[in-house]
Design a protein around this motif. Structure first.
Motif, mmCIF file in Angstrom:
data_model
loop_
_atom_site.group_PDB
_atom_site.id
_atom_site.type_symbol
_atom_site.label_atom_id
_atom_site.label_comp_id
_atom_site.label_asym_id
_atom_site.label_seq_id
_atom_site.Cartn_x
_atom_site.Cartn_y
_atom_site.Cartn_z
ATOM 1 N N UNK A 131 -3.350 0.087 -7.906
ATOM 2 C CA UNK A 131 -4.205 -1.106 -7.931
ATOM 3 C C UNK A 131 -3.902 -1.974 -9.150
ATOM 4 N N UNK A 132 -3.676 -1.332 -10.306
ATOM 5 C CA UNK A 132 -3.387 -2.105 -11.520
ATOM 6 C C UNK A 132 -2.037 -2.816 -11.414
ATOM 7 N N UNK A 133 -1.037 -2.140 -10.820
ATOM 8 C CA UNK A 133 0.276 -2.763 -10.665
ATOM 9 C C UNK A 133 0.201 -3.942 -9.695
ATOM 10 N N UNK A 181 0.844 -1.202 0.000
ATOM 11 C CA UNK A 181 0.000 0.000 0.000
ATOM 12 C C UNK A 181 0.876 1.248 0.000
ATOM 13 N N UNK A 182 0.510 2.209 -0.825
ATOM 14 C CA UNK A 182 1.273 3.443 -0.921
ATOM 15 C C UNK A 182 2.461 3.348 -1.854
ATOM 16 N N UNK A 213 10.596 -9.034 -11.623
ATOM 17 C CA UNK A 213 9.531 -9.238 -12.606
ATOM 18 C C UNK A 213 9.633 -8.284 -13.788
ATOM 19 N N UNK A 214 9.997 -7.019 -13.532
ATOM 20 C CA UNK A 214 10.235 -6.080 -14.627
ATOM 21 C C UNK A 214 9.019 -5.320 -15.111
ATOM 22 N N UNK A 215 7.856 -5.530 -14.499
ATOM 23 C CA UNK A 215 6.659 -4.814 -14.949
ATOM 24 C C UNK A 215 6.541 -3.418 -14.362
ATOM 25 N N UNK A 216 7.406 -3.075 -13.413
ATOM 26 C CA UNK A 216 7.272 -1.803 -12.703
ATOM 27 C C UNK A 216 8.204 -0.752 -13.275
ATOM 28 N N UNK A 217 7.789 0.508 -13.146
ATOM 29 C CA UNK A 217 8.689 1.612 -13.451
ATOM 30 C C UNK A 217 9.876 1.548 -12.486
ATOM 31 N N UNK A 246 0.116 -9.877 -8.931
ATOM 32 C CA UNK A 246 -0.561 -10.872 -8.106
ATOM 33 C C UNK A 246 -0.629 -10.507 -6.647
ATOM 34 N N UNK A 247 -0.671 -9.206 -6.355
ATOM 35 C CA UNK A 247 -0.702 -8.744 -4.964
ATOM 36 C C UNK A 247 -2.007 -8.036 -4.637
ATOM 37 N N UNK A 248 -3.067 -8.398 -5.324
ATOM 38 C CA UNK A 248 -4.332 -7.683 -5.151
ATOM 39 C C UNK A 248 -5.067 -8.089 -3.877
ATOM 40 N N UNK A 249 -4.590 -9.096 -3.172
ATOM 41 C CA UNK A 249 -5.284 -9.579 -1.971
ATOM 42 C C UNK A 249 -4.693 -9.033 -0.677
#
Length: 300
Positions: free
Chosen positions: A156-158, A151-152, A182-186, A163-166
């Motif tokens: 939400x999309x990231x 959080x913070x 993973x490489x999906x993040x800025x 796989x951390x939506x829970x």
């Protein structure tokens, strides 16, 4: 002749005692006085135990996009503070030209990256340690699992992509390494998440880091790129034990800076320098001799 000789011997003997005994007594008194002035061994005269010392360590995570964590362990105030930096962080080379930490690492390894980072920030970086994510995970697998709350840090999309939506994630070191690689993040978001993950493991306690972490590093020493010696590891173990005894609460955060999304560069700012010099030991500035005074003859 014999009586006269014996008498002379004993006279000489007692005269010698009369001279030597006061001197021996004086030196004994002097030794006791000096010991009282010095105090107990290993304790400062103020009564504060002597510190095991401070260490600044650049930890590099190797990969296509390497990541960097700059740590300061301070025995004097029982502190462990660290900043994370993305590979896109801009430093200055020996000629004053801008280059990213990632490019420097790829060209010349962690020693050069640490040296340029230290020069750019005006601090001292004494040791470096580089390994792949898999080796880092294997070295510290004894730390077990931790809960990381993104959080913070993540949108939400990231969170959904990772796989951390829970809510909070429960991670062991292998899962943490996989998540951070993973490489999906800025880059800046990834560096913030890395700070949260590393802090979560460090909060397991200095005792666990000392017992499990350093043993893991020793076991994987052949897979590390480092200038840490066996003596350094012993001193690091003593320092971690001292931090644990002092109730150390580790603090990890992103080194502040300005992200240039167009140029894909993370520029250091005044806030970067201010925080770096607050946490880390400033480099000693070379003494500059004043210019010679101008004389009347020089001006004519």
């Amino acid at each position: 002749m014999r009586a006269s000789g014996a008498k002379a011997f004993w006279l000489s003997f007692f005269l010698t005692l009369a001279v030597v005994m006061p001197l021996m007594g004086f030196f004994a008194w002097w030794s006791v006085w000096q010991d009282r002035q010095a105090g107990p061994v290993g304790t400062a005269q103020s009564g504060v135990p002597v510190s095991a010392g401070d260490r600044t360590l650049l930890a590099a995570v190797a990969g296509e996009e390497p990541a960097f964590v700059l740590m300061r362990l301070s025995g004097g105030d029982a502190g462990l503070r660290a900043v994370t930096l993305p590979a896109e962080t801009v430093v200055l080379d020996a000629e004053g030209r801008p280059v990213t930490l990632g490019a420097c690492y790829a060209a010349a390894g962690p020693a050069r990256a640490g040296a340029l980072l230290a020069d750019t920030l005006g601090i001292r970086v004494e040791r470096y340690l580089a390994a792949t994510p898999q080796v880092w995970a294997a070295a510290f697998e004894g730390l077990g699992q931790v809960r990381v709350n993104p959080d913070g840090i993540l949108t939400a999309s990231a969170r959904e992509v990772l796989g951390l939506s829970d809510g909070a994630a429960v991670l062991d070191t292998a899962a943490a390494a996989e998540l951070l690689a993973a490489g999906e993040l800025e880059p800046v978001t990834g560096a913030r998440l890395r700070a949260a993950v590393w802090q979560a493991f460090a909060l397991q306690g200095m005792e666990t880091l000392t017992r499990q972490g350093l043993d893991g590093l020793r076991a994987n020493s052949g897979k590390l790129l480092t200038n840490l010696s066996a003596t350094d590891l012993i001193e690091l173990e003593e320092l971690l034990e001292q931090l644990g005894a002092g109730g150390c609460v580790p603090e990890f955060q992103l080194l502040p800076g300005a992200w240039d999304s167009a140029g894909r560069r993370y520029e250091l700012t005044d806030d970067s320098l201010r925080l770096a010099r607050e946490i880390f030991q400033a480099a000693q500035q070379p003494e500059v001799s004043p210019p010679p005074e101008e004389t009347q003859e020089d001006t004519e």
